[in-house]
Design a protein around this motif. Structure first.
Motif, PDB file in Angstrom:
ATOM      1  N   GLY A   1       8.058 -61.578  82.094  1.00  0.00           N
ATOM      2  CA  GLY A   1       7.451 -61.839  83.394  1.00  0.00           C
ATOM      3  C   GLY A   1       8.067 -63.023  84.112  1.00  0.00           C
ATOM      4  O   GLY A   1       8.392 -62.938  85.300  1.00  0.00           O
ATOM      5  N   LEU A   2       8.234 -64.154  83.405  1.00  0.00           N
ATOM      6  CA  LEU A   2       8.795 -65.339  84.060  1.00  0.00           C
ATOM      7  C   LEU A   2      10.249 -65.116  84.458  1.00  0.00           C
ATOM      8  O   LEU A   2      10.678 -65.552  85.524  1.00  0.00           O
ATOM      9  CB  LEU A   2       8.681 -66.551  83.133  1.00  0.00           C
ATOM     10  N   THR A   3      10.993 -64.436  83.596  1.00  0.00           N
ATOM     11  CA  THR A   3      12.395 -64.162  83.926  1.00  0.00           C
ATOM     12  C   THR A   3      12.510 -63.270  85.154  1.00  0.00           C
ATOM     13  O   THR A   3      13.288 -63.540  86.077  1.00  0.00           O
ATOM     14  CB  THR A   3      13.096 -63.508  82.731  1.00  0.00           C
ATOM     15  N   MET A   4      11.709 -62.190  85.173  1.00  0.00           N
ATOM     16  CA  MET A   4      11.735 -61.287  86.321  1.00  0.00           C
ATOM     17  C   MET A   4      11.303 -61.997  87.598  1.00  0.00           C
ATOM     18  O   MET A   4      11.925 -61.834  88.657  1.00  0.00           O
ATOM     19  CB  MET A   4      10.835 -60.080  86.042  1.00  0.00           C
ATOM     20  N   GLY A   5      10.231 -62.786  87.524  1.00  0.00           N
ATOM     21  CA  GLY A   5       9.747 -63.478  88.714  1.00  0.00           C
ATOM     22  C   GLY A   5      10.722 -64.508  89.228  1.00  0.00           C
ATOM     23  O   GLY A   5      10.913 -64.655  90.444  1.00  0.00           O
ATOM     24  N   LEU A   6      11.368 -65.241  88.314  1.00  0.00           N
ATOM     25  CA  LEU A   6      12.340 -66.263  88.724  1.00  0.00           C
ATOM     26  C   LEU A   6      13.553 -65.622  89.390  1.00  0.00           C
ATOM     27  O   LEU A   6      14.008 -66.074  90.452  1.00  0.00           O
ATOM     28  CB  LEU A   6      12.771 -67.068  87.498  1.00  0.00           C
ATOM     29  N   ILE A   7      14.064 -64.546  88.789  1.00  0.00           N
ATOM     30  CA  ILE A   7      15.226 -63.865  89.369  1.00  0.00           C
ATOM     31  C   ILE A   7      14.873 -63.269  90.730  1.00  0.00           C
ATOM     32  O   ILE A   7      15.647 -63.354  91.691  1.00  0.00           O
ATOM     33  CB  ILE A   7      15.739 -62.771  88.411  1.00  0.00           C
ATOM     34  N   ALA A   8      13.664 -62.657  90.832  1.00  0.00           N
ATOM     35  CA  ALA A   8      13.248 -62.051  92.095  1.00  0.00           C
ATOM     36  C   ALA A   8      13.121 -63.093  93.195  1.00  0.00           C
ATOM     37  O   ALA A   8      13.476 -62.841  94.356  1.00  0.00           O
ATOM     38  CB  ALA A   8      11.931 -61.311  91.904  1.00  0.00           C
ATOM     39  N   ALA A   9      12.615 -64.285  92.845  1.00  0.00           N
ATOM     40  CA  ALA A   9      12.476 -65.337  93.854  1.00  0.00           C
ATOM     41  C   ALA A   9      13.832 -65.849  94.315  1.00  0.00           C
ATOM     42  O   ALA A   9      14.048 -66.080  95.516  1.00  0.00           O
ATOM     43  CB  ALA A   9      11.639 -66.491  93.289  1.00  0.00           C
ATOM     44  N   VAL A  10      14.755 -66.037  93.382  1.00  0.00           N
ATOM     45  CA  VAL A  10      16.091 -66.519  93.718  1.00  0.00           C
ATOM     46  C   VAL A  10      16.842 -65.488  94.554  1.00  0.00           C
ATOM     47  O   VAL A  10      17.571 -65.824  95.494  1.00  0.00           O
ATOM     48  CB  VAL A  10      16.872 -66.875  92.443  1.00  0.00           C
ATOM     49  N   LYS A  11      16.653 -64.193  94.231  1.00  0.00           N
ATOM     50  CA  LYS A  11      17.330 -63.101  94.945  1.00  0.00           C
ATOM     51  C   LYS A  11      16.413 -62.450  95.979  1.00  0.00           C
ATOM     52  O   LYS A  11      16.465 -61.239  96.192  1.00  0.00           O
ATOM     53  CB  LYS A  11      17.804 -62.054  93.938  1.00  0.00           C
ATOM     54  N   ARG A  12      15.592 -63.229  96.597  1.00  0.00           N
ATOM     55  CA  ARG A  12      14.596 -62.702  97.529  1.00  0.00           C
ATOM     56  C   ARG A  12      15.232 -61.804  98.592  1.00  0.00           C
ATOM     57  O   ARG A  12      16.241 -62.153  99.212  1.00  0.00           O
ATOM     58  CB  ARG A  12      13.879 -63.857  98.223  1.00  0.00           C
ATOM     59  N   GLY A  13      14.605 -60.627  98.793  1.00  0.00           N
ATOM     60  CA  GLY A  13      15.063 -59.700  99.814  1.00  0.00           C
ATOM     61  C   GLY A  13      16.187 -58.785  99.393  1.00  0.00           C
ATOM     62  O   GLY A  13      16.547 -57.870 100.136  1.00  0.00           O
ATOM     63  N   SER A  14      16.736 -58.992  98.207  1.00  0.00           N
ATOM     64  CA  SER A  14      17.841 -58.154  97.742  1.00  0.00           C
ATOM     65  C   SER A  14      17.316 -56.896  97.056  1.00  0.00           C
ATOM     66  O   SER A  14      16.117 -56.746  96.798  1.00  0.00           O
ATOM     67  CB  SER A  14      18.711 -58.944  96.758  1.00  0.00           C
ATOM     68  N   ALA A  15      18.228 -55.991  96.746  1.00  0.00           N
ATOM     69  CA  ALA A  15      17.850 -54.767  96.028  1.00  0.00           C
ATOM     70  C   ALA A  15      17.326 -55.105  94.637  1.00  0.00           C
ATOM     71  O   ALA A  15      16.413 -54.440  94.128  1.00  0.00           O
ATOM     72  CB  ALA A  15      19.059 -53.830  95.932  1.00  0.00           C
ATOM     73  N   LEU A  16      17.885 -56.142  94.023  1.00  0.00           N
ATOM     74  CA  LEU A  16      17.411 -56.566  92.705  1.00  0.00           C
ATOM     75  C   LEU A  16      15.967 -57.045  92.779  1.00  0.00           C
ATOM     76  O   LEU A  16      15.146 -56.728  91.906  1.00  0.00           O
ATOM     77  CB  LEU A  16      18.310 -57.665  92.160  1.00  0.00           C
ATOM     78  N   ASP A  17      15.650 -57.804  93.805  1.00  0.00           N
ATOM     79  CA  ASP A  17      14.280 -58.282  94.013  1.00  0.00           C
ATOM     80  C   ASP A  17      13.326 -57.102  94.143  1.00  0.00           C
ATOM     81  O   ASP A  17      12.272 -57.041  93.495  1.00  0.00           O
ATOM     82  CB  ASP A  17      14.239 -59.162  95.257  1.00  0.00           C
ATOM     83  N   GLN A  18      13.673 -56.145  94.979  1.00  0.00           N
ATOM     84  CA  GLN A  18      12.810 -54.984  95.188  1.00  0.00           C
ATOM     85  C   GLN A  18      12.673 -54.160  93.913  1.00  0.00           C
ATOM     86  O   GLN A  18      11.577 -53.678  93.579  1.00  0.00           O
ATOM     87  CB  GLN A  18      13.362 -54.131  96.327  1.00  0.00           C
ATOM     88  N   GLY A  19      13.762 -54.003  93.185  1.00  0.00           N
ATOM     89  CA  GLY A  19      13.706 -53.234  91.940  1.00  0.00           C
ATOM     90  C   GLY A  19      12.810 -53.894  90.902  1.00  0.00           C
ATOM     91  O   GLY A  19      12.037 -53.223  90.214  1.00  0.00           O
ATOM     92  N   LEU A  20      12.910 -55.214  90.785  1.00  0.00           N
ATOM     93  CA  LEU A  20      12.071 -55.934  89.824  1.00  0.00           C
ATOM     94  C   LEU A  20      10.600 -55.859  90.203  1.00  0.00           C
ATOM     95  O   LEU A  20       9.725 -55.736  89.331  1.00  0.00           O
ATOM     96  CB  LEU A  20      12.519 -57.391  89.735  1.00  0.00           C
ATOM     97  N   MET A  21      10.285 -55.936  91.483  1.00  0.00           N
ATOM     98  CA  MET A  21       8.895 -55.841  91.910  1.00  0.00           C
ATOM     99  C   MET A  21       8.332 -54.434  91.699  1.00  0.00           C
ATOM    100  O   MET A  21       7.162 -54.269  91.355  1.00  0.00           O
ATOM    101  CB  MET A  21       8.769 -56.242  93.390  1.00  0.00           C
ATOM    102  N   VAL A  22       9.171 -53.415  91.895  1.00  0.00           N
ATOM    103  CA  VAL A  22       8.725 -52.046  91.594  1.00  0.00           C
ATOM    104  C   VAL A  22       8.453 -51.893  90.097  1.00  0.00           C
ATOM    105  O   VAL A  22       7.450 -51.301  89.681  1.00  0.00           O
ATOM    106  CB  VAL A  22       9.777 -51.022  92.072  1.00  0.00           C
ATOM    107  N   ALA A  23       9.356 -52.447  89.287  1.00  0.00           N
ATOM    108  CA  ALA A  23       9.165 -52.384  87.832  1.00  0.00           C
ATOM    109  C   ALA A  23       7.895 -53.112  87.415  1.00  0.00           C
ATOM    110  O   ALA A  23       7.159 -52.644  86.540  1.00  0.00           O
ATOM    111  CB  ALA A  23      10.382 -52.988  87.134  1.00  0.00           C
ATOM    112  N   SER A  24       7.613 -54.255  88.043  1.00  0.00           N
ATOM    113  CA  SER A  24       6.388 -54.990  87.707  1.00  0.00           C
ATOM    114  C   SER A  24       5.149 -54.207  88.118  1.00  0.00           C
ATOM    115  O   SER A  24       4.140 -54.206  87.406  1.00  0.00           O
ATOM    116  CB  SER A  24       6.394 -56.354  88.389  1.00  0.00           C
ATOM    117  N   PHE A  25       5.213 -53.513  89.254  1.00  0.00           N
ATOM    118  CA  PHE A  25       4.083 -52.694  89.696  1.00  0.00           C
ATOM    119  C   PHE A  25       3.830 -51.548  88.728  1.00  0.00           C
ATOM    120  O   PHE A  25       2.680 -51.229  88.404  1.00  0.00           O
ATOM    121  CB  PHE A  25       4.348 -52.149  91.102  1.00  0.00           C
ATOM    122  N   VAL A  26       4.897 -50.922  88.261  1.00  0.00           N
ATOM    123  CA  VAL A  26       4.755 -49.840  87.280  1.00  0.00           C
ATOM    124  C   VAL A  26       4.149 -50.367  85.981  1.00  0.00           C
ATOM    125  O   VAL A  26       3.269 -49.746  85.378  1.00  0.00           O
ATOM    126  CB  VAL A  26       6.121 -49.179  87.006  1.00  0.00           C
TER     127      VAL A  26
END
Length: 306
Positions: free
Chosen positions: A113-138
């Motif tokens: 969770g912390l790794t995904m959230g940190l990467i998503a925040a650093v890459k905000r708005g990117s495809a990686l950010d969106q993919g990680l948030m979709v994975a977290s929702f699932v």
């Protein structure tokens, strides 16, 4: 600190008292009859009445609860109707396995969770950010028994990397820990991303960048300790969530913890075990929240215990 702990412990006693009253009342009103489970289908009415009298189940609610509370104040959780053993001994024998599984699940959800959230925040708005948030929702939405069965099929049956079930080695711990940790990892990823984005907008972070500090130093030394505070509070709550979700996971993986003990007791209407496991789970929730609140000032000195 001592006054704060004393006040919180007093509140904990009241909470546990309330939990015991509500749980005992619900079990008292339960349509299922534990005496029938003990006596068997072929028992005569006289046998059923004798067992009911022997267990004190023919007494009014207040009498039954008063007797249970008197034993509880002396550290007696009662005696199992069917296993004929002390509930405290049954729970003590199963608790180490559940605590081990809980520790593994917390480690999994924090790492993922912390790794995904940190990467998503650093890459905000990117495809990686969106993919990680979709994975977290699932991960948050998926039922734990479905996740557990899928992990068993893929990694135990098809690939053979881990055993199908049981207890005894680190390989037995991996799949049930990941199953429990996926739900928390999804929440932590979303919370960490939101908290980190707020922290990265603060003046002291901009000042650290202006001093020429590297990106890694700014993130790990200045931003992360402040962004992680909401996560620490959630860990205490998660202990209680694990105590409820652990019943399903332990049943799927054949893990010999108190969750499996509780599931067997529910099927057999073994009221003393159900009460004992419920109170132990409530204690875990209270102590987990107390631990999280106590550790917060050591991470952020601006927080004061009140």
């Amino acid at each position: 600190m001592i006054a704060y702990l004393a006040r919180r412990l007093g509140q904990a006693v009241l909470i546990l008292f309330g939990v015991s009253v509500i749980t005992f009342a619900l079990l008292y009103l339960l349509p299922a009859d534990p005496v029938r489970q003990i006596a068997g289908r072929s028992a005569t009415p006289e046998t059923v009445a004798n067992i009911r009298r022997e267990l004190g189940l023919d007494q009014p609610f207040l009498v039954q609860y008063g007797r249970y509370l008197a034993g509880l104040l002396q550290g007696d959780l009662g005696r199992s109707y069917l296993q004929r053993s002390e509930v405290s001994e049954l729970i003590a024998a199963r608790l180490p396995a559940s605590l081990l599984l809980m520790a593994g699940a917390i480690a999994c959800e924090l790492v993922f969770g912390l790794t995904m959230g940190l990467i998503a925040a650093v890459k905000r708005g990117s495809a990686l950010d969106q993919g990680l948030m979709v994975a977290s929702f699932v991960g948050v939405s998926a039922p734990q028994f479905v996740v557990g069965l899928l992990l068993l099929y893929v990694f135990a049956v098809r690939l053979g990397w881990f055993p199908i079930g049981g207890y005894g080695s680190w390989r037995h711990l991996v799949l049930p820990s990941v199953t429990l940790g996926i739900l928390g990892a999804g929440w932590y990823a979303r919370m960490m991303r939101s908290s980190m984005l707020d922290v990265l907008r603060q003046d002291y972070v901009r000042t650290a960048r202006a001093k020429g500090l590297s990106r890694a130093v700014v993130l790990l030394r200045h931003a992360l300790p402040n962004a992680i505070l909401p996560v620490i509070a959630m860990v205490g709550i998660d202990i209680g969530l694990f105590m409820s979700g652990i019943v399903v996971v332990e049943s799927v993986f054949g893990w010999p913890g108190i969750g499996q003990l509780a599931w067997q007791a529910i099927q057999r209407v073994d009221i003393p075990i159900i009460m004992g496991v419920t109170l132990v789970s409530a204690c875990a929730i209270v102590l987990g929240n107390l631990l999280a609140d106590t550790l917060a000032p050591f991470i952020d000195p601006r927080i004061k215990l009140q």
